[in-house]
Design a protein around this motif. Structure first.
Motif, PDB file in Angstrom:
ATOM      1  N   THR A 212     -34.536  -8.301 -16.015  1.00  0.00           N
ATOM      2  CA  THR A 212     -33.228  -7.791 -15.608  1.00  0.00           C
ATOM      3  C   THR A 212     -32.147  -8.781 -16.044  1.00  0.00           C
ATOM      4  O   THR A 212     -32.453  -9.907 -16.473  1.00  0.00           O
ATOM      5  N   LEU A 213     -30.907  -8.351 -15.917  1.00  0.00           N
ATOM      6  CA  LEU A 213     -29.815  -9.283 -16.210  1.00  0.00           C
ATOM      7  C   LEU A 213     -29.877 -10.508 -15.309  1.00  0.00           C
ATOM      8  O   LEU A 213     -29.510 -11.618 -15.714  1.00  0.00           O
ATOM      9  N   SER A 214     -30.348 -10.304 -14.082  1.00  0.00           N
ATOM     10  CA  SER A 214     -30.506 -11.435 -13.161  1.00  0.00           C
ATOM     11  C   SER A 214     -31.527 -12.433 -13.695  1.00  0.00           C
ATOM     12  O   SER A 214     -31.330 -13.652 -13.616  1.00  0.00           O
ATOM     13  N   ASP A 215     -32.652 -11.916 -14.258  1.00  0.00           N
ATOM     14  CA  ASP A 215     -33.668 -12.795 -14.846  1.00  0.00           C
ATOM     15  C   ASP A 215     -33.084 -13.580 -16.023  1.00  0.00           C
ATOM     16  O   ASP A 215     -33.344 -14.773 -16.185  1.00  0.00           O
ATOM     17  N   VAL A 216     -32.301 -12.892 -16.868  1.00  0.00           N
ATOM     18  CA  VAL A 216     -31.679 -13.545 -18.024  1.00  0.00           C
ATOM     19  C   VAL A 216     -30.722 -14.638 -17.555  1.00  0.00           C
ATOM     20  O   VAL A 216     -30.732 -15.759 -18.076  1.00  0.00           O
ATOM     21  N   ALA A 217     -29.901 -14.301 -16.568  1.00  0.00           N
ATOM     22  CA  ALA A 217     -28.931 -15.279 -16.062  1.00  0.00           C
ATOM     23  C   ALA A 217     -29.633 -16.513 -15.511  1.00  0.00           C
ATOM     24  O   ALA A 217     -29.206 -17.655 -15.753  1.00  0.00           O
ATOM     25  N   ARG A 218     -30.714 -16.296 -14.776  1.00  0.00           N
ATOM     26  CA  ARG A 218     -31.439 -17.418 -14.180  1.00  0.00           C
ATOM     27  C   ARG A 218     -32.076 -18.289 -15.261  1.00  0.00           C
ATOM     28  O   ARG A 218     -32.057 -19.517 -15.182  1.00  0.00           O
ATOM     29  N   LEU A 234     -31.946  -3.324 -16.304  1.00  0.00           N
ATOM     30  CA  LEU A 234     -33.065  -3.723 -17.153  1.00  0.00           C
ATOM     31  C   LEU A 234     -32.614  -4.066 -18.563  1.00  0.00           C
ATOM     32  O   LEU A 234     -31.671  -3.469 -19.097  1.00  0.00           O
ATOM     33  N   VAL A 235     -33.309  -5.021 -19.171  1.00  0.00           N
ATOM     34  CA  VAL A 235     -33.069  -5.410 -20.560  1.00  0.00           C
ATOM     35  C   VAL A 235     -34.353  -5.147 -21.343  1.00  0.00           C
ATOM     36  O   VAL A 235     -35.357  -5.833 -21.144  1.00  0.00           O
ATOM     37  N   SER A 236     -34.324  -4.133 -22.207  1.00  0.00           N
ATOM     38  CA  SER A 236     -35.529  -3.782 -22.958  1.00  0.00           C
ATOM     39  C   SER A 236     -35.626  -4.520 -24.283  1.00  0.00           C
ATOM     40  O   SER A 236     -36.707  -4.707 -24.828  1.00  0.00           O
ATOM     41  N   ASN A 237     -34.471  -4.945 -24.808  1.00  0.00           N
ATOM     42  CA  ASN A 237     -34.455  -5.626 -26.106  1.00  0.00           C
ATOM     43  C   ASN A 237     -33.117  -6.346 -26.232  1.00  0.00           C
ATOM     44  O   ASN A 237     -32.234  -6.205 -25.384  1.00  0.00           O
ATOM     45  N   LEU A 257     -29.417  -5.793 -24.754  1.00  0.00           N
ATOM     46  CA  LEU A 257     -28.543  -6.917 -24.439  1.00  0.00           C
ATOM     47  C   LEU A 257     -27.929  -7.411 -25.741  1.00  0.00           C
ATOM     48  O   LEU A 257     -28.642  -7.777 -26.684  1.00  0.00           O
ATOM     49  N   VAL A 258     -26.623  -7.394 -25.792  1.00  0.00           N
ATOM     50  CA  VAL A 258     -25.902  -7.843 -26.982  1.00  0.00           C
ATOM     51  C   VAL A 258     -25.578  -9.327 -26.830  1.00  0.00           C
ATOM     52  O   VAL A 258     -24.914  -9.727 -25.862  1.00  0.00           O
ATOM     53  N   ILE A 259     -26.044 -10.147 -27.777  1.00  0.00           N
ATOM     54  CA  ILE A 259     -25.783 -11.592 -27.749  1.00  0.00           C
ATOM     55  C   ILE A 259     -24.770 -11.907 -28.840  1.00  0.00           C
ATOM     56  O   ILE A 259     -24.985 -11.596 -30.021  1.00  0.00           O
ATOM     57  N   THR A 260     -23.660 -12.518 -28.465  1.00  0.00           N
ATOM     58  CA  THR A 260     -22.601 -12.814 -29.428  1.00  0.00           C
ATOM     59  C   THR A 260     -21.777 -13.999 -28.934  1.00  0.00           C
ATOM     60  O   THR A 260     -21.699 -14.242 -27.718  1.00  0.00           O
ATOM     61  N   PRO A 261     -21.175 -14.754 -29.852  1.00  0.00           N
ATOM     62  CA  PRO A 261     -20.316 -15.863 -29.415  1.00  0.00           C
ATOM     63  C   PRO A 261     -19.155 -15.368 -28.561  1.00  0.00           C
ATOM     64  O   PRO A 261     -18.669 -14.242 -28.732  1.00  0.00           O
ATOM     65  N   LYS A 280     -23.353   7.486 -27.099  1.00  0.00           N
ATOM     66  CA  LYS A 280     -24.051   6.241 -27.398  1.00  0.00           C
ATOM     67  C   LYS A 280     -24.999   5.888 -26.251  1.00  0.00           C
ATOM     68  O   LYS A 280     -24.747   6.243 -25.095  1.00  0.00           O
ATOM     69  N   PRO A 281     -26.102   5.193 -26.549  1.00  0.00           N
ATOM     70  CA  PRO A 281     -27.044   4.817 -25.482  1.00  0.00           C
ATOM     71  C   PRO A 281     -26.417   3.839 -24.498  1.00  0.00           C
ATOM     72  O   PRO A 281     -25.462   3.129 -24.832  1.00  0.00           O
ATOM     73  N   SER A 282     -26.958   3.828 -23.283  1.00  0.00           N
ATOM     74  CA  SER A 282     -26.432   2.963 -22.229  1.00  0.00           C
ATOM     75  C   SER A 282     -26.878   1.524 -22.475  1.00  0.00           C
ATOM     76  O   SER A 282     -28.066   1.210 -22.433  1.00  0.00           O
ATOM     77  N   ILE A 283     -25.922   0.653 -22.738  1.00  0.00           N
ATOM     78  CA  ILE A 283     -26.203  -0.748 -23.055  1.00  0.00           C
ATOM     79  C   ILE A 283     -26.342  -1.544 -21.764  1.00  0.00           C
ATOM     80  O   ILE A 283     -25.622  -1.306 -20.795  1.00  0.00           O
ATOM     81  N   ALA A 284     -27.264  -2.497 -21.750  1.00  0.00           N
ATOM     82  CA  ALA A 284     -27.476  -3.292 -20.538  1.00  0.00           C
ATOM     83  C   ALA A 284     -26.294  -4.210 -20.253  1.00  0.00           C
ATOM     84  O   ALA A 284     -25.836  -4.321 -19.115  1.00  0.00           O
ATOM     85  N   GLY A 285     -25.802  -4.892 -21.288  1.00  0.00           N
ATOM     86  CA  GLY A 285     -24.709  -5.825 -21.075  1.00  0.00           C
ATOM     87  C   GLY A 285     -24.514  -6.724 -22.280  1.00  0.00           C
ATOM     88  O   GLY A 285     -25.136  -6.539 -23.330  1.00  0.00           O
ATOM     89  N   VAL A 286     -23.662  -7.720 -22.110  1.00  0.00           N
ATOM     90  CA  VAL A 286     -23.342  -8.660 -23.187  1.00  0.00           C
ATOM     91  C   VAL A 286     -23.564 -10.083 -22.687  1.00  0.00           C
ATOM     92  O   VAL A 286     -23.174 -10.427 -21.565  1.00  0.00           O
TER      93      VAL A 286
END
Length: 696
Positions: A212-218, A234-237, A257-261, A280-286
């Protein structure tokens, strides 16, 4: 006899925690106080609790100190083994385990996580621990990417090695992707020593393994710049957005999950527009990298969209380093992540024969905890699924509850509202409501028939054709008419609408049951060791004696529907003939009427609350009573008393109040509080489904 179970995997990444969740839920329906115990845990990171222990403690609300849930960390265990051998380790583990057995009815033990370099040693260590605890074993085989011969060999070897020290009660092949024919062939040829071995298989569900985004943040020590409400997304990719926006759009996919500067405002705004677009598909976040925050004007624009805005995380790591961390994030099941929890429970309940497994594990308890009661409600609803219409289909809480109910296979759900709005909101929230039926009353082929029927029902009251057509556009009226016409088995509303608006249509054309003149309500009060029925606490302000008698009889029948043996106490400020006055006289008359109309029921009154519930007080105040001291259904003389008492018990005793449950109607319609939680909606739908099944 004190009981226990040792759940251990045959190797890493088996999904053991999801299986443990299912086992805990299963046991909650058949036994009393349950404890969780891990002989050896991984070293907590940043002083966090062991995730599996925390999941069980929080989700099942176990009354257990964290310090009592484990014996050693991995580091402590291996150091002790190196210095003193395994006997010293086993002795302390046994001491902790026995202390739990002395205080709890059942102890669920979880084996190690196979994070070390020697899985064979770890497997044998778990077998030795289980043997010393004299606990039967549930084997979990991680079947992801394994072939049929590999799984068969793993089961054969594991059962043979484990049986040297303990009994294997069942084997679950988890996260498996083999065909049904291949899986069925696995069930033959294995024996547990007591006949054919219990072997179950559960397919792989990416939802459970995705972080999840929480897992990524941690993992990245990242902060949420926006979207703190979406931590369980959820973050699938993931994708690194380094190209121009027009090229980047073609790479978008669901839960990405979009990773960008952090200085790439073009990517950030493009992602925001894509998230809002229905095409467009539902994006998890940035995930913004480099510790660079966007300009305030951009953040204000994003935040202005509220719950539809974009979750944004910020990390100090540079882009390449951040992507490496994200690639290694492991998805855990958090107790607050209801989507993952209910996915795990739904899979377990669907693919594992809970009744068979429970018979091998636990003796039936006479206690009824809130969790046991809720588990039994769900099992009853699932046994004969009903069609329940939810009139407020565009409300986010209703959609969250729908996702849960569908995952748990509790009911067939019908949602009323704008189809596009419902689907769009569900998609943005990451909910799966594909199995629900969605109806827009204004576009329904049944609209004309329903409007004409309403006109016929109400024309004697001055209803016109034009007015009937306008009214039937109201989702509550439409949903109630669905129940009347048999297109749905029950209706739930009230998360947005008032109680009056929710139940008025039912009064108008569903009407009361034959022989009854009043609609009333009860609350199911789940105490720590039993469930009581309180009525009427929500509908009738000052019932007459005849109405009070009806409420008593209907409440007793409601108790029976939910598996509660009815012993009805007609409450007053007087027990027997100890008090005088008009209020007591009403209860005396109501008791007499109820006894005459339903002589098969145990109904007594007037009784004071303490005499009705406390056996010690009952011996003094009503020594010859069959109800006093053991009442299960409490009928209050008026709404003021009932409403205040149920809230007092709820707060003072920490009881869970499920309701109000409406009773007396020909078909079930139930009302929600406008402040209801998602769990309240789920419980109300399940109760409505059980009521509907009981009417058939």
């Amino acid at each position: 006899m004190k009981q226990s179970l040792y759940i251990t995997a045959t190797g890493p990444q088996s999904g053991k925690s999801a299986i443990a969740l299912g086992i805990m839920q299963l046991l909650s329906g058949v036994t009393g106080k349950i404890a969780i115990f891990r002989p050896i845990i991984a070293i907590p990171q940043l002083d966090d609790k062991d995730p599996d222990i925390n999941l069980m403690l929080e989700y099942f609300k176990l009354e257990q100190n964290y310090a009592d849930t484990f014996a050693y960390t991995e580091e402590e265990a291996y150091e002790l083994i190196a210095q003193q051998g395994t006997n010293a380790l086993q002795e302390e583990i046994l001491n902790k385990f026995k202390a739990l057995q002395a205080s709890y009815d059942f102890v669920v033990c979880l084996g190690t996580d196979f994070r070390g370099k020697d899985p064979v040693f770890e497997f044998n260590l778990n077998a030795e621990i289980a043997g010393n605890l004299n606990a039967p074993v549930l084997l979990v085989v991680g079947g992801k990417d394994m072939t049929l011969p590999e799984i068969r060999q793993t089961i054969q070897t594991s059962m043979m090695d484990m049986s040297k020290t303990c009994d294997v009660v069942a084997t679950i092949i988890n996260r498996v992707s083999l065909s049904r024919a291949e899986l069925d062939s696995l069930r033959y040829g294995f024996s547990s020593g007591k006949g054919p071995a219990l072997i179950y298989d559960i397919p792989d569900d990416p939802t459970l393994g995705s972080p999840t985004l929480s897992d990524v943040a941690r993992c990245l020590d990242a902060e949420f710049l926006n979207g703190e409400h979406a931590t369980d997304t959820l973050v699938s990719n993931f994708v690194i957005a380094a190209m121009h926006a027009e090229h980047f759009l073609s790479y978008l996919e669901k839960d990405l999950l979009v990773i960008t500067p952090g200085d790439r405002s073009d990517i950030l705004l493009t992602t925001l527009v894509a998230r809002l677009s229905p095409n467009k598909p539902s994006i998890a976040g940035v995930l913004l990298t480099g510790g660079i925050k966007p300009a305030d004007s951009i953040m204000e624009l994003i935040r202005s969209l509220g719950s539809l805005s974009l979750p944004i995380l910020l990390t100090q790591h540079h882009t390449y380093r951040a992507s490496q961390f994200v690639q290694n994030v492991r998805g855990a099941i958090e107790p607050t992540d209801l989507r993952k929890v209910n996915t795990a429970l739904g899979l377990f309940e669907h693919y594992v024969d809970g009744k068979m497994l429970a018979s091998q594990l636990a003796e039936k308890s006479s206690r009824v905890t809130p969790l046991m009661f809720e588990y039994n409600l769900l099992a009853a609803a699932r046994q004969k699924k009903q069609r329940i219409v939810l009139c407020e289909g565009e409300e986010p809480r209703i959609l969250e509850a729908t996702d849960i109910l569908l995952r748990r296979d509790a009911a067939d759900i019908i949602l009323l509202g704008n189809v596009q709005n419902i689907q769009s909101t569900a998609s943005k929230m990451g909910l799966n409501i594909a199995a629900a039926t969605i109806i827009d009353p204004s576009n329904s082929p049944d609209y004309e028939d329903y409007a004409n029927s309403y006109y016929e029902f109400r024309k004697a009251k001055g209803m016109t054709q034009e007015r009937a057509h306008d009214i039937m556009l109201d989702a509550t009226y439409y949903g109630t008419m669905m129940v009347k016409k048999g297109a749905a088995d029950g209706m739930v509303s009230g998360a947005i609408n008032t109680t009056a608006h929710t139940i008025r249509p039912a009064f108008e054309f569903i009407k009361t049951k034959p022989g009854f003149s009043v609609v009333s309500s009860v609350f199911l009060m789940c105490l720590s060791d039993r469930v009581l029925v309180f009525g009427d606490c929500a509908v009738n302000p000052n019932p007459t004696a005849a109405q009070l008698a009806e409420i008593a009889i209907t409440s007793a029948h409601t108790a029976q529907v939910f598996g509660i043996e009815p012993r009805v106490a007609m409450l007053s400020y007087s027990t027997g003939s100890s008090g005088k006055g008009a209020d007591v006289d009403v209860v005396i008359e109501a008791t007499k009427l109820a006894q005459e109309k339903a002589p098969e029921l145990l109904i007594e009154g007037p009784l004071q609350y303490d005499a009705a519930i406390d056996p010690t007080v009952a011996k003094t105040k009503a020594p010859n009573s069959k109800v006093a001291g053991k009442a299960t259904v409490f009928i209050f003389p008026d709404l003021n008393t009932g409403n205040n008492t149920y809230k007092a018990v709820q707060r003072a005793a920490g009881a869970i109040a499920i309701g109000p449950v409406l009773q007396g109607l020909k078909k079930p319609v139930n009302d929600l509080s406008r402040g209801c939680l998602v769990a309240d909606i789920v419980n109300t739908v399940i109760i409505t489904a059980i009521q509907a099944a009981a009417e058939k």
